[in-house]
Write a protein that holds these residues in place. Structure first.
Motif, PDB file in Angstrom:
ATOM      1  N   LEU A  52      -4.832  -0.265  11.906  1.00 56.23           N
ATOM      2  CA  LEU A  52      -4.341   0.445  10.722  1.00 56.23           C
ATOM      3  C   LEU A  52      -5.519   0.849   9.855  1.00 56.23           C
ATOM      4  O   LEU A  52      -6.477   0.084   9.725  1.00 56.23           O
ATOM      5  CB  LEU A  52      -3.453  -0.464   9.876  1.00 56.23           C
ATOM      6  N   ASP A  53      -5.422   2.027   9.250  1.00 62.49           N
ATOM      7  CA  ASP A  53      -6.414   2.310   8.218  1.00 62.49           C
ATOM      8  C   ASP A  53      -5.804   1.912   6.874  1.00 62.49           C
ATOM      9  O   ASP A  53      -4.619   1.601   6.774  1.00 62.49           O
ATOM     10  CB  ASP A  53      -6.919   3.758   8.260  1.00 62.49           C
ATOM     11  N   ARG A  54      -6.620   1.887   5.861  1.00 62.47           N
ATOM     12  CA  ARG A  54      -6.191   1.405   4.546  1.00 62.47           C
ATOM     13  C   ARG A  54      -5.005   2.210   4.017  1.00 62.47           C
ATOM     14  O   ARG A  54      -4.059   1.661   3.452  1.00 62.47           O
ATOM     15  CB  ARG A  54      -7.378   1.482   3.573  1.00 62.47           C
ATOM     16  N   GLU A  56      -2.725   3.892   5.692  1.00 61.32           N
ATOM     17  CA  GLU A  56      -1.510   3.572   6.444  1.00 61.32           C
ATOM     18  C   GLU A  56      -0.919   2.255   5.963  1.00 61.32           C
ATOM     19  O   GLU A  56       0.289   2.149   5.723  1.00 61.32           O
ATOM     20  CB  GLU A  56      -1.810   3.498   7.946  1.00 61.32           C
ATOM     21  N   PHE A  57      -1.778   1.247   5.827  1.00 64.49           N
ATOM     22  CA  PHE A  57      -1.305  -0.050   5.372  1.00 64.49           C
ATOM     23  C   PHE A  57      -0.680   0.053   3.982  1.00 64.49           C
ATOM     24  O   PHE A  57       0.402  -0.474   3.734  1.00 64.49           O
ATOM     25  CB  PHE A  57      -2.427  -1.093   5.357  1.00 64.49           C
ATOM     26  N   ASP A  58      -1.373   0.726   3.056  1.00 67.25           N
ATOM     27  CA  ASP A  58      -0.858   0.859   1.694  1.00 67.25           C
ATOM     28  C   ASP A  58       0.506   1.547   1.679  1.00 67.25           C
ATOM     29  O   ASP A  58       1.405   1.143   0.938  1.00 67.25           O
ATOM     30  CB  ASP A  58      -1.834   1.636   0.816  1.00 67.25           C
ATOM     31  N   THR A  59       0.663   2.564   2.519  1.00 65.13           N
ATOM     32  CA  THR A  59       1.933   3.281   2.589  1.00 65.13           C
ATOM     33  C   THR A  59       3.034   2.367   3.115  1.00 65.13           C
ATOM     34  O   THR A  59       4.130   2.298   2.536  1.00 65.13           O
ATOM     35  CB  THR A  59       1.791   4.537   3.474  1.00 65.13           C
ATOM     36  N   LEU A  60       2.775   1.653   4.195  1.00 67.92           N
ATOM     37  CA  LEU A  60       3.753   0.713   4.738  1.00 67.92           C
ATOM     38  C   LEU A  60       4.068  -0.394   3.728  1.00 67.92           C
ATOM     39  O   LEU A  60       5.225  -0.800   3.576  1.00 67.92           O
ATOM     40  CB  LEU A  60       3.254   0.100   6.050  1.00 67.92           C
ATOM     41  N   HIS A  61       3.042  -0.858   3.035  1.00 70.46           N
ATOM     42  CA  HIS A  61       3.197  -1.932   2.056  1.00 70.46           C
ATOM     43  C   HIS A  61       4.116  -1.496   0.912  1.00 70.46           C
ATOM     44  O   HIS A  61       5.037  -2.237   0.522  1.00 70.46           O
ATOM     45  CB  HIS A  61       1.820  -2.340   1.537  1.00 70.46           C
ATOM     46  N   LYS A  62       3.876  -0.320   0.380  1.00 76.52           N
ATOM     47  CA  LYS A  62       4.710   0.169  -0.730  1.00 76.52           C
ATOM     48  C   LYS A  62       6.141   0.420  -0.256  1.00 76.52           C
ATOM     49  O   LYS A  62       7.093   0.133  -0.984  1.00 76.52           O
ATOM     50  CB  LYS A  62       4.123   1.440  -1.338  1.00 76.52           C
ATOM     51  N   LEU A  63       6.293   0.934   0.945  1.00 76.40           N
ATOM     52  CA  LEU A  63       7.629   1.180   1.489  1.00 76.40           C
ATOM     53  C   LEU A  63       8.364  -0.150   1.710  1.00 76.40           C
ATOM     54  O   LEU A  63       9.537  -0.284   1.352  1.00 76.40           O
ATOM     55  CB  LEU A  63       7.533   1.981   2.793  1.00 76.40           C
TER      56      LEU A  63
END
Length: 169
Positions: A52-54, A56-63
């Protein structure tokens, strides 16, 4: 036997140079900085481990933080991004099978972004690595000590937030 760490030597080196240096303040601040760097490295390695890039992770995390479903505009607000910037992020994670866009069940004009099982599994895997390290580190304290540390850090954060006039995300 007294426990010593790298910071003890750091404080000892600086005390003759800066006699007014409060060793407890310098020690606490230096340890917080070093712990922050350590946890950031663990987090970054977990992203590598899960490819994962940062962003992608941030997007998944917020979702995930919205229960796995959100409108793109909600994610844009959560990520503090322009809506057009979120579109590119969503395209990338959708191509990887981590999210899917579906028509909203409540508003025909709206699209919902839904975290897929693969997206949730990937996000949870990356989160687990950091969570295990946090547990390992704070596991040297008993429950009362962890609660006390948490309360003390809260008081420090309230002072920091009051000075800057806003909370940090």
């Amino acid at each position: 036997m007294e426990l010593r760490d790298w910071t003890d030597g750091h404080v000892e080196r600086w005390r003759p140079v800066l006699p007014e240096l409060d060793p407890d303040v310098e020690g606490a601040v230096t340890r917080m900085k070093k712990l922050s760097v350590h946890l950031r490295r663990v987090r970054e390695q977990s992203l590598v481990d899960f490819d994962l890039d940062r962003q992608e992770f941030d997007t998944l995390h917020k979702l995930a933080g919205r229960g796995g479903t959100a409108a793109p505009s909600e994610l844009a607000a959560d990520l503090d991004l322009a809506p057009a910037s979120v579109t590119g992020r969503l395209d990338a994670v959708e191509r990887r099978g981590f999210v899917r866009r579906t028509p909203s069940t409540t508003d025909r004009r709206r699209v919902d972004v839904v975290l897929t099982d693969e997206g949730r599994s990937t996000w949870l895997g990356a989160m687990a690595i950091l969570g295990h390290e946090e547990e390992r580190l704070l596991g040297v304290l008993d429950a009362d000590e962890r609660a006390l540390l948490n309360d003390m850090l809260r008081r420090i954060m309230v002072a920091a937030e009051d000075r800057n006039g806003a909370a940090w995300d």
